[in-house]
Motif scaffolding. Structure first.
Motif, PDB file in Angstrom:
ATOM      1  N   GLY A  96      66.166  -0.372 -29.714  1.00  0.00           N
ATOM      2  CA  GLY A  96      65.997  -0.942 -31.049  1.00  0.00           C
ATOM      3  C   GLY A  96      66.319  -2.422 -31.083  1.00  0.00           C
ATOM      4  N   SER A  97      67.413  -2.822 -30.433  1.00  0.00           N
ATOM      5  CA  SER A  97      67.792  -4.232 -30.431  1.00  0.00           C
ATOM      6  C   SER A  97      66.809  -5.072 -29.619  1.00  0.00           C
ATOM      7  CB  SER A  97      69.213  -4.411 -29.899  1.00  0.00           C
ATOM      8  OG  SER A  97      69.304  -4.073 -28.527  1.00  0.00           O
ATOM      9  N   MET A  98      66.293  -4.498 -28.522  1.00  0.00           N
ATOM     10  CA  MET A  98      65.300  -5.211 -27.723  1.00  0.00           C
ATOM     11  C   MET A  98      64.026  -5.456 -28.539  1.00  0.00           C
ATOM     12  SD  MET A  98      65.692  -3.271 -24.055  1.00  0.00           S
ATOM     13  CE  MET A  98      64.183  -3.998 -23.419  1.00  0.00           C
ATOM     14  N   ILE A  99      63.613  -4.447 -29.296  1.00  0.00           N
ATOM     15  CA  ILE A  99      62.427  -4.582 -30.138  1.00  0.00           C
ATOM     16  C   ILE A  99      62.668  -5.624 -31.227  1.00  0.00           C
ATOM     17  CG2 ILE A  99      61.007  -3.386 -31.860  1.00  0.00           C
ATOM     18  CD1 ILE A  99      61.341  -0.843 -30.169  1.00  0.00           C
ATOM     19  N   PHE A 100      63.827  -5.562 -31.839  1.00  0.00           N
ATOM     20  CA  PHE A 100      64.149  -6.460 -32.942  1.00  0.00           C
ATOM     21  C   PHE A 100      64.164  -7.916 -32.488  1.00  0.00           C
ATOM     22  CE2 PHE A 100      67.161  -8.385 -36.063  1.00  0.00           C
ATOM     23  CZ  PHE A 100      66.429  -8.120 -37.202  1.00  0.00           C
ATOM     24  N   GLU A 101      64.581  -8.174 -31.268  1.00  0.00           N
ATOM     25  CA  GLU A 101      64.688  -9.535 -30.758  1.00  0.00           C
ATOM     26  C   GLU A 101      63.414 -10.024 -30.065  1.00  0.00           C
ATOM     27  OE1 GLU A 101      68.267 -10.129 -28.419  1.00  0.00           O
ATOM     28  OE2 GLU A 101      69.254  -8.516 -29.501  1.00  0.00           O
ATOM     29  N   TYR A 102      62.422  -9.160 -29.929  1.00  0.00           N
ATOM     30  CA  TYR A 102      61.234  -9.522 -29.151  1.00  0.00           C
ATOM     31  C   TYR A 102      60.401 -10.598 -29.854  1.00  0.00           C
ATOM     32  CZ  TYR A 102      56.840  -9.177 -26.621  1.00  0.00           C
ATOM     33  OH  TYR A 102      55.732  -9.482 -25.884  1.00  0.00           O
ATOM     34  N   ARG A 103      59.951 -11.602 -29.067  1.00  0.00           N
ATOM     35  CA  ARG A 103      59.059 -12.642 -29.585  1.00  0.00           C
ATOM     36  C   ARG A 103      57.741 -12.604 -28.819  1.00  0.00           C
ATOM     37  NH1 ARG A 103      59.819 -17.024 -32.838  1.00  0.00           N
ATOM     38  NH2 ARG A 103      62.092 -16.781 -32.756  1.00  0.00           N
ATOM     39  N   PHE A 104      56.646 -12.561 -29.549  1.00  0.00           N
ATOM     40  CA  PHE A 104      55.323 -12.494 -28.931  1.00  0.00           C
ATOM     41  C   PHE A 104      54.949 -13.817 -28.271  1.00  0.00           C
ATOM     42  CE2 PHE A 104      55.150  -9.204 -32.205  1.00  0.00           C
ATOM     43  CZ  PHE A 104      54.524  -8.166 -31.539  1.00  0.00           C
ATOM     44  N   LYS A 105      54.209 -13.713 -27.181  1.00  0.00           N
ATOM     45  CA  LYS A 105      53.676 -14.890 -26.492  1.00  0.00           C
ATOM     46  C   LYS A 105      52.189 -14.663 -26.231  1.00  0.00           C
ATOM     47  CE  LYS A 105      58.051 -15.867 -24.140  1.00  0.00           C
ATOM     48  NZ  LYS A 105      58.726 -16.007 -22.835  1.00  0.00           N
ATOM     49  N   GLY A 106      51.441 -15.734 -26.162  1.00  0.00           N
ATOM     50  CA  GLY A 106      50.012 -15.598 -25.906  1.00  0.00           C
ATOM     51  C   GLY A 106      49.213 -16.612 -26.692  1.00  0.00           C
ATOM     52  N   ASN A 107      47.931 -16.353 -26.841  1.00  0.00           N
ATOM     53  CA  ASN A 107      47.049 -17.301 -27.516  1.00  0.00           C
ATOM     54  C   ASN A 107      46.570 -16.831 -28.883  1.00  0.00           C
ATOM     55  OD1 ASN A 107      47.068 -19.055 -25.245  1.00  0.00           O
ATOM     56  ND2 ASN A 107      45.574 -17.716 -24.223  1.00  0.00           N
ATOM     57  N   GLY A 108      46.913 -15.615 -29.250  1.00  0.00           N
ATOM     58  CA  GLY A 108      46.417 -15.061 -30.501  1.00  0.00           C
ATOM     59  C   GLY A 108      47.297 -15.370 -31.696  1.00  0.00           C
ATOM     60  N   GLU A 109      47.007 -14.694 -32.810  1.00  0.00           N
ATOM     61  CA  GLU A 109      47.734 -14.928 -34.055  1.00  0.00           C
ATOM     62  C   GLU A 109      49.200 -14.517 -33.966  1.00  0.00           C
ATOM     63  OE1 GLU A 109      45.800 -13.180 -37.357  1.00  0.00           O
ATOM     64  OE2 GLU A 109      43.948 -14.334 -37.142  1.00  0.00           O
ATOM     65  N   LEU A 110      49.525 -13.595 -33.057  1.00  0.00           N
ATOM     66  CA  LEU A 110      50.913 -13.138 -32.935  1.00  0.00           C
ATOM     67  C   LEU A 110      51.793 -14.108 -32.138  1.00  0.00           C
ATOM     68  CD1 LEU A 110      50.540  -9.294 -32.316  1.00  0.00           C
ATOM     69  CD2 LEU A 110      51.441 -10.427 -34.355  1.00  0.00           C
ATOM     70  N   ASP A 111      51.174 -15.064 -31.456  1.00  0.00           N
ATOM     71  CA  ASP A 111      51.933 -16.004 -30.630  1.00  0.00           C
ATOM     72  C   ASP A 111      53.035 -16.679 -31.449  1.00  0.00           C
ATOM     73  OD1 ASP A 111      52.643 -17.688 -28.456  1.00  0.00           O
ATOM     74  OD2 ASP A 111      51.419 -19.291 -29.311  1.00  0.00           O
ATOM     75  N   GLY A 112      54.274 -16.583 -30.941  1.00  0.00           N
ATOM     76  CA  GLY A 112      55.404 -17.216 -31.604  1.00  0.00           C
ATOM     77  C   GLY A 112      56.089 -16.375 -32.649  1.00  0.00           C
ATOM     78  N   HIS A 113      55.452 -15.273 -33.069  1.00  0.00           N
ATOM     79  CA  HIS A 113      56.078 -14.421 -34.080  1.00  0.00           C
ATOM     80  C   HIS A 113      57.225 -13.621 -33.463  1.00  0.00           C
ATOM     81  CE1 HIS A 113      54.180 -14.848 -37.903  1.00  0.00           C
ATOM     82  NE2 HIS A 113      52.960 -14.626 -37.447  1.00  0.00           N
ATOM     83  N   ASN A 114      58.310 -13.522 -34.211  1.00  0.00           N
ATOM     84  CA  ASN A 114      59.424 -12.671 -33.806  1.00  0.00           C
ATOM     85  C   ASN A 114      59.243 -11.305 -34.457  1.00  0.00           C
ATOM     86  OD1 ASN A 114      62.247 -11.473 -34.148  1.00  0.00           O
ATOM     87  ND2 ASN A 114      62.624 -13.157 -32.737  1.00  0.00           N
ATOM     88  N   LEU A 115      59.343 -10.255 -33.652  1.00  0.00           N
ATOM     89  CA  LEU A 115      59.097  -8.915 -34.181  1.00  0.00           C
ATOM     90  C   LEU A 115      60.124  -8.538 -35.246  1.00  0.00           C
ATOM     91  CD1 LEU A 115      57.385  -6.415 -34.149  1.00  0.00           C
ATOM     92  CD2 LEU A 115      58.642  -5.591 -32.153  1.00  0.00           C
ATOM     93  N   GLY A 116      61.346  -9.057 -35.114  1.00  0.00           N
ATOM     94  CA  GLY A 116      62.364  -8.792 -36.133  1.00  0.00           C
ATOM     95  C   GLY A 116      61.945  -9.288 -37.501  1.00  0.00           C
ATOM     96  N   ASN A 117      61.337 -10.475 -37.554  1.00  0.00           N
ATOM     97  CA  ASN A 117      60.827 -10.998 -38.829  1.00  0.00           C
ATOM     98  C   ASN A 117      59.764 -10.081 -39.415  1.00  0.00           C
ATOM     99  OD1 ASN A 117      62.445 -13.280 -38.627  1.00  0.00           O
ATOM    100  ND2 ASN A 117      60.824 -14.565 -37.773  1.00  0.00           N
ATOM    101  N   LEU A 118      58.868  -9.593 -38.540  1.00  0.00           N
ATOM    102  CA  LEU A 118      57.796  -8.704 -39.010  1.00  0.00           C
ATOM    103  C   LEU A 118      58.354  -7.359 -39.470  1.00  0.00           C
ATOM    104  CD1 LEU A 118      55.188  -9.468 -36.189  1.00  0.00           C
ATOM    105  CD2 LEU A 118      55.129 -10.289 -38.553  1.00  0.00           C
ATOM    106  N   MET A 119      59.370  -6.859 -38.769  1.00  0.00           N
ATOM    107  CA  MET A 119      59.992  -5.594 -39.164  1.00  0.00           C
ATOM    108  C   MET A 119      60.651  -5.715 -40.539  1.00  0.00           C
ATOM    109  SD  MET A 119      61.663  -4.517 -35.494  1.00  0.00           S
ATOM    110  CE  MET A 119      62.561  -3.085 -36.115  1.00  0.00           C
ATOM    111  N   LEU A 120      61.376  -6.818 -40.757  1.00  0.00           N
ATOM    112  CA  LEU A 120      62.036  -7.018 -42.042  1.00  0.00           C
ATOM    113  C   LEU A 120      61.002  -7.167 -43.161  1.00  0.00           C
ATOM    114  CD1 LEU A 120      64.889  -9.383 -40.857  1.00  0.00           C
ATOM    115  CD2 LEU A 120      65.239  -7.224 -42.082  1.00  0.00           C
ATOM    116  N   THR A 121      59.899  -7.851 -42.867  1.00  0.00           N
ATOM    117  CA  THR A 121      58.830  -7.995 -43.858  1.00  0.00           C
ATOM    118  C   THR A 121      58.221  -6.634 -44.211  1.00  0.00           C
ATOM    119  OG1 THR A 121      58.292 -10.200 -43.011  1.00  0.00           O
ATOM    120  CG2 THR A 121      56.612  -9.107 -44.345  1.00  0.00           C
ATOM    121  N   ALA A 122      57.965  -5.822 -43.180  1.00  0.00           N
ATOM    122  CA  ALA A 122      57.387  -4.494 -43.413  1.00  0.00           C
ATOM    123  C   ALA A 122      58.341  -3.619 -44.211  1.00  0.00           C
ATOM    124  CB  ALA A 122      57.051  -3.836 -42.072  1.00  0.00           C
ATOM    125  N   LEU A 123      59.619  -3.619 -43.831  1.00  0.00           N
ATOM    126  CA  LEU A 123      60.604  -2.801 -44.549  1.00  0.00           C
ATOM    127  C   LEU A 123      60.793  -3.290 -45.978  1.00  0.00           C
ATOM    128  CD1 LEU A 123      63.251  -2.270 -41.736  1.00  0.00           C
ATOM    129  CD2 LEU A 123      61.833  -0.516 -42.796  1.00  0.00           C
TER     130      LEU A 123
END
Length: 295
Positions: free
Chosen positions: A73-100
């Motif tokens: 759970g903590s690994m998922i919460f701290e994960y940051r996406f990398k790459g060239n798409g729209e998710l690049d730079g997004h932190n999964l924790g931010n997205l989880m809090l937004t969804a919740l």
């Protein structure tokens, strides 16, 4: 003999507040972090631009620093996406809090769900559950909106404000009213420490609380307009925002001669061995514990 238990409130945002909360985590649920929610940069800013809502980045940072049991759970919460798409730079924790948040009645419920999942006992409360931006009025009268733009001003602003004016979270106000110790700083002065103090309800609570109020200094000079402000000016801004209530103690690495006898100053070695600009959790904890003995 057991030491008395104290209720502690720490106010701020980003890395600074997270550092203080992690230094106080042994106090568990007796500690409340009141978190700035005005960030409009990075992953947080992109989410706010398309989803609206409060800024989650500072809250996520605080929770990250309070995690004591590594897990999937903590690994998922701290994960940051990398790459060239729209998710690049997004932190999964931010997205989880937004969804919740979208699934909950209140943003605070989203935070508490994450706290329960990650076994974080410290209370984390957003300064407001309503979206607002930090704005600044320059010396020429121009109004600049957005935290990232405030940070890029060539000189300190004449004043700060929130747009729009929003109500403070009632749990934050109650925690300050019941506190024995209130901690301001360290962190970015204009964009982390000041925003919660701009809320009228928090302003009044700080003015009326019986708690000792302390200000923890940064260990290095800030970049941006706050770096041009003296410590005395920063303290005056805080006290003005608290309805004239004085700060009881300033904790820092040395004596600031400009303060004179206006404020009690406590000198302590707070720097991390690896990064002189970063507060060491254990040293910070020891210094705050000594201050608690006088509460």
């Amino acid at each position: 003999m057991k030491q008395p238990k104290h209720k502690i409130v720490a106010v701020g945002g980003g890395h600074g507040l997270g550092r203080v909360l992690s230094a106080l985590r042994e106090h568990g649920e007796l500690v409340t972090g009141v978190v700035t929610t005005t960030d409009n940069g990075g992953s947080t800013g992109r989410i706010r631009a398309c989803q609206g809502g409060i800024a989650w980045g500072d809250t996520r940072n605080c929770i990250n620093q309070l995690i004591t049991e590594p897990s999937i759970g903590s690994m998922i919460f701290e994960y940051r996406f990398k790459g060239n798409g729209e998710l690049d730079g997004h932190n999964l924790g931010n997205l989880m809090l937004t969804a919740l948040d979208n699934l909950s009645i209140r943003p605070l419920e989203a935070i508490n769900l994450i706290r329960d999942m990650l076994k974080v006992s410290t209370h984390i409360v957003p300064m407001s559950e309503h979206p607002a931006d930090l704005a600044a009025q320059t010396s020429t009268g121009e109004v600049i909106a957005g935290e990232t733009d405030v940070d890029e001003l060539p000189e300190p602003p004449a004043r700060l404000m929130l747009e729009p004016v929003v109500p403070a979270t009632k749990e934050a106000v109650m925690a300050i009213q019941e506190a024995d110790l209130v901690v301001l700083g360290p962190g970015s002065f204009l964009t982390s420490v000041m925003p919660p103090l701009l809320l009228p309800e928090i302003n009044r609570a700080l003015k009326q609380t019986q708690a000792k109020v302390i200000f923890i200094r940064n260990l290095g000079k800030e970049h941006g307009p706050a770096g041009q402000m003296s410590l005395k000016t920063m303290l005056n801004w805080c006290e003005r925002s608290m309805g004239g209530r004085g700060i009881d103690l300033v904790l820092g690495p040395d004596i600031d001669e400009e303060l004179g006898d206006e404020h009690q100053q406590v000198v302590a070695d707070l720097a991390s061995a690896n990064h002189q600009w970063r507060h060491d959790r254990d040293k910070l904890s020891q210094s705050i514990e000594q201050i608690l003995l006088t509460c």
